[in-house]
Motif scaffolding. Structure first.
Motif, PDB file in Angstrom:
ATOM      1  N   THR A  97       4.448  -4.662 -12.070  1.00  0.00           N
ATOM      2  CA  THR A  97       5.629  -3.914 -12.481  1.00  0.00           C
ATOM      3  C   THR A  97       5.284  -2.443 -12.433  1.00  0.00           C
ATOM      4  O   THR A  97       4.227  -2.032 -12.905  1.00  0.00           O
ATOM      5  CB  THR A  97       6.054  -4.329 -13.904  1.00  0.00           C
ATOM      6  OG1 THR A  97       6.359  -5.732 -13.878  1.00  0.00           O
ATOM      7  CG2 THR A  97       7.265  -3.550 -14.378  1.00  0.00           C
ATOM      8  N   ARG A  98       6.193  -1.642 -11.840  1.00  0.00           N
ATOM      9  CA  ARG A  98       5.902  -0.217 -11.689  1.00  0.00           C
ATOM     10  C   ARG A  98       7.178   0.586 -11.522  1.00  0.00           C
ATOM     11  O   ARG A  98       8.242   0.051 -11.217  1.00  0.00           O
ATOM     12  CB  ARG A  98       4.984   0.042 -10.495  1.00  0.00           C
ATOM     13  CG  ARG A  98       5.568  -0.286  -9.121  1.00  0.00           C
ATOM     14  CD  ARG A  98       5.429  -1.700  -8.727  1.00  0.00           C
ATOM     15  NE  ARG A  98       5.729  -1.955  -7.329  1.00  0.00           N
ATOM     16  CZ  ARG A  98       5.188  -2.916  -6.647  1.00  0.00           C
ATOM     17  NH1 ARG A  98       4.295  -3.711  -7.178  1.00  0.00           N
ATOM     18  NH2 ARG A  98       5.522  -3.117  -5.395  1.00  0.00           N
ATOM     19  N   ASN A  99       7.039   1.896 -11.737  1.00  0.00           N
ATOM     20  CA  ASN A  99       8.062   2.868 -11.390  1.00  0.00           C
ATOM     21  C   ASN A  99       7.338   4.053 -10.786  1.00  0.00           C
ATOM     22  O   ASN A  99       6.123   4.197 -10.945  1.00  0.00           O
ATOM     23  CB  ASN A  99       8.921   3.264 -12.603  1.00  0.00           C
ATOM     24  CG  ASN A  99       8.103   3.904 -13.700  1.00  0.00           C
ATOM     25  OD1 ASN A  99       7.484   4.942 -13.507  1.00  0.00           O
ATOM     26  ND2 ASN A  99       8.093   3.284 -14.871  1.00  0.00           N
ATOM     27  N   ILE A 100       8.063   4.877 -10.063  1.00  0.00           N
ATOM     28  CA  ILE A 100       7.452   6.038  -9.403  1.00  0.00           C
ATOM     29  C   ILE A 100       8.308   7.250  -9.724  1.00  0.00           C
ATOM     30  O   ILE A 100       9.535   7.199  -9.582  1.00  0.00           O
ATOM     31  CB  ILE A 100       7.363   5.815  -7.883  1.00  0.00           C
ATOM     32  CG1 ILE A 100       6.501   4.582  -7.586  1.00  0.00           C
ATOM     33  CG2 ILE A 100       6.826   7.057  -7.174  1.00  0.00           C
ATOM     34  CD1 ILE A 100       6.539   4.109  -6.171  1.00  0.00           C
ATOM     35  N   THR A 101       7.662   8.330 -10.162  1.00  0.00           N
ATOM     36  CA  THR A 101       8.361   9.551 -10.517  1.00  0.00           C
ATOM     37  C   THR A 101       7.755  10.722  -9.749  1.00  0.00           C
ATOM     38  O   THR A 101       6.532  10.875  -9.719  1.00  0.00           O
ATOM     39  CB  THR A 101       8.262   9.822 -12.033  1.00  0.00           C
ATOM     40  OG1 THR A 101       8.758   8.680 -12.739  1.00  0.00           O
ATOM     41  CG2 THR A 101       9.062  11.054 -12.424  1.00  0.00           C
ATOM     42  N   ALA A 102       8.615  11.527  -9.130  1.00  0.00           N
ATOM     43  CA  ALA A 102       8.162  12.709  -8.392  1.00  0.00           C
ATOM     44  C   ALA A 102       7.829  13.828  -9.362  1.00  0.00           C
ATOM     45  O   ALA A 102       8.491  14.009 -10.383  1.00  0.00           O
ATOM     46  CB  ALA A 102       9.249  13.162  -7.418  1.00  0.00           C
ATOM     47  N   GLY A 103       6.816  14.604  -9.015  1.00  0.00           N
ATOM     48  CA  GLY A 103       6.422  15.759  -9.810  1.00  0.00           C
ATOM     49  C   GLY A 103       7.268  16.981  -9.474  1.00  0.00           C
ATOM     50  O   GLY A 103       8.309  16.881  -8.811  1.00  0.00           O
ATOM     51  N   ASP A 104       6.805  18.146  -9.908  1.00  0.00           N
ATOM     52  CA  ASP A 104       7.548  19.405  -9.752  1.00  0.00           C
ATOM     53  C   ASP A 104       7.812  19.795  -8.302  1.00  0.00           C
ATOM     54  O   ASP A 104       8.777  20.507  -8.024  1.00  0.00           O
ATOM     55  CB  ASP A 104       6.801  20.543 -10.444  1.00  0.00           C
ATOM     56  CG  ASP A 104       6.757  20.367 -11.950  1.00  0.00           C
ATOM     57  OD1 ASP A 104       7.592  19.599 -12.488  1.00  0.00           O
ATOM     58  OD2 ASP A 104       5.885  20.983 -12.592  1.00  0.00           O
TER      59      ASP A 104
ATOM     60  N   TRP B 126      -2.813   0.758  -4.342  1.00  0.00           N
ATOM     61  CA  TRP B 126      -2.493  -0.651  -4.112  1.00  0.00           C
ATOM     62  C   TRP B 126      -1.525  -1.089  -5.198  1.00  0.00           C
ATOM     63  O   TRP B 126      -1.787  -0.936  -6.397  1.00  0.00           O
ATOM     64  CB  TRP B 126      -3.751  -1.499  -4.159  1.00  0.00           C
ATOM     65  CG  TRP B 126      -3.504  -2.974  -3.998  1.00  0.00           C
ATOM     66  CD1 TRP B 126      -2.669  -3.582  -3.106  1.00  0.00           C
ATOM     67  CD2 TRP B 126      -4.107  -4.030  -4.750  1.00  0.00           C
ATOM     68  NE1 TRP B 126      -2.721  -4.945  -3.244  1.00  0.00           N
ATOM     69  CE2 TRP B 126      -3.598  -5.246  -4.256  1.00  0.00           C
ATOM     70  CE3 TRP B 126      -5.030  -4.065  -5.767  1.00  0.00           C
ATOM     71  CZ2 TRP B 126      -3.977  -6.481  -4.750  1.00  0.00           C
ATOM     72  CZ3 TRP B 126      -5.415  -5.302  -6.266  1.00  0.00           C
ATOM     73  CH2 TRP B 126      -4.891  -6.498  -5.761  1.00  0.00           C
ATOM     74  N   LEU B 127      -0.384  -1.641  -4.787  1.00  0.00           N
ATOM     75  CA  LEU B 127       0.615  -2.191  -5.695  1.00  0.00           C
ATOM     76  C   LEU B 127       0.650  -3.702  -5.441  1.00  0.00           C
ATOM     77  O   LEU B 127       1.347  -4.175  -4.541  1.00  0.00           O
ATOM     78  CB  LEU B 127       1.989  -1.564  -5.424  1.00  0.00           C
ATOM     79  CG  LEU B 127       2.051  -0.034  -5.490  1.00  0.00           C
ATOM     80  CD1 LEU B 127       3.398   0.466  -4.981  1.00  0.00           C
ATOM     81  CD2 LEU B 127       1.779   0.459  -6.888  1.00  0.00           C
TER      82      LEU B 127
ATOM     83  N   ILE C  95       0.878  -1.172   0.000  1.00  0.00           N
ATOM     84  CA  ILE C  95       0.000   0.000   0.000  1.00  0.00           C
ATOM     85  C   ILE C  95       0.908   1.212   0.000  1.00  0.00           C
ATOM     86  O   ILE C  95       1.839   1.300   0.806  1.00  0.00           O
ATOM     87  CB  ILE C  95      -0.916   0.021   1.242  1.00  0.00           C
ATOM     88  CG1 ILE C  95      -1.905  -1.137   1.211  1.00  0.00           C
ATOM     89  CG2 ILE C  95      -1.642   1.354   1.361  1.00  0.00           C
ATOM     90  CD1 ILE C  95      -2.957  -1.047   0.126  1.00  0.00           C
ATOM     91  N   LEU C  96       0.661   2.147  -0.907  1.00  0.00           N
ATOM     92  CA  LEU C  96       1.414   3.393  -1.004  1.00  0.00           C
ATOM     93  C   LEU C  96       0.438   4.524  -0.710  1.00  0.00           C
ATOM     94  O   LEU C  96      -0.636   4.584  -1.326  1.00  0.00           O
ATOM     95  CB  LEU C  96       1.997   3.535  -2.414  1.00  0.00           C
ATOM     96  CG  LEU C  96       2.831   4.759  -2.725  1.00  0.00           C
ATOM     97  CD1 LEU C  96       3.866   4.413  -3.796  1.00  0.00           C
ATOM     98  CD2 LEU C  96       2.007   5.928  -3.168  1.00  0.00           C
ATOM     99  N   ILE C  97       0.782   5.386   0.251  1.00  0.00           N
ATOM    100  CA  ILE C  97      -0.063   6.527   0.612  1.00  0.00           C
ATOM    101  C   ILE C  97       0.729   7.798   0.363  1.00  0.00           C
ATOM    102  O   ILE C  97       1.800   7.987   0.946  1.00  0.00           O
ATOM    103  CB  ILE C  97      -0.496   6.458   2.097  1.00  0.00           C
ATOM    104  CG1 ILE C  97      -1.218   5.131   2.377  1.00  0.00           C
ATOM    105  CG2 ILE C  97      -1.372   7.663   2.448  1.00  0.00           C
ATOM    106  CD1 ILE C  97      -1.429   4.838   3.841  1.00  0.00           C
TER     107      ILE C  97
END
Length: 135
Positions: free
Chosen positions: A105-112, A99-100, A73-75
């Motif tokens: 398969t995933r990646n996470i990218t931060a915004g501005d 929910w992952l 779980i990602l919050i």
């Protein structure tokens, strides 16, 4: 008459589970001494869960990976960004619960404005020797 149990020293008795506040994530999100990575990790002895507060500065990314064993779980605590999957990208914003599932398969990218998120999952099993997947 029943036999008496021998006395056990107090320091050897198991700890009684205690409910308590562990951390205020709002304070950790504002902490600027840690530029990226884990700002907090659940480390309580005897726990059944793992949890981490992760911060990514603007534009930073967690590379594409697949978690074979654990649902996560990602919050989203602060900031925003996106989670990329083979099916496309999904926007992430403060307050989102994602929910992952294991095997995804995933990646996470931060915004501005960067991205701070809490992950929670079952505690990882110890290291295991496995056969290398067929290629």
């Amino acid at each position: 008459m029943p036999e008496e149990s021998p006395a056990v020293p107090a320091d050897l008795l198991p700890e009684r589970p205690t409910v308590r506040v562990l951390v205020d994530v709002r304070e950790l999100v504002d902490e600027s001494t840690v530029p990226s990575g884990a700002r907090w990790t659940l480390a309580e002895p005897g726990r059944q869960l793992d949890a981490n507060l992760i911060h990514l500065p603007a534009g930073q990314r967690v590379d594409t990976h697949t978690e074979p064993d654990l649902d996560v779980i990602l919050i989203v605590i602060a900031g925003g960004g996106s989670v990329g999957t083979p099916d496309g990208e999904q926007a992430l914003a403060g307050g989102n619960v994602v929910w992952l599932p294991h095997g995804s398969t995933r990646n996470i990218t931060a915004g501005d404005n960067g991205l701070s998120y809490l992950t929670i999952h079952r505690r990882r099993p110890g290291l295991q020797i496995r056969k290398r997947p067929a290629q």
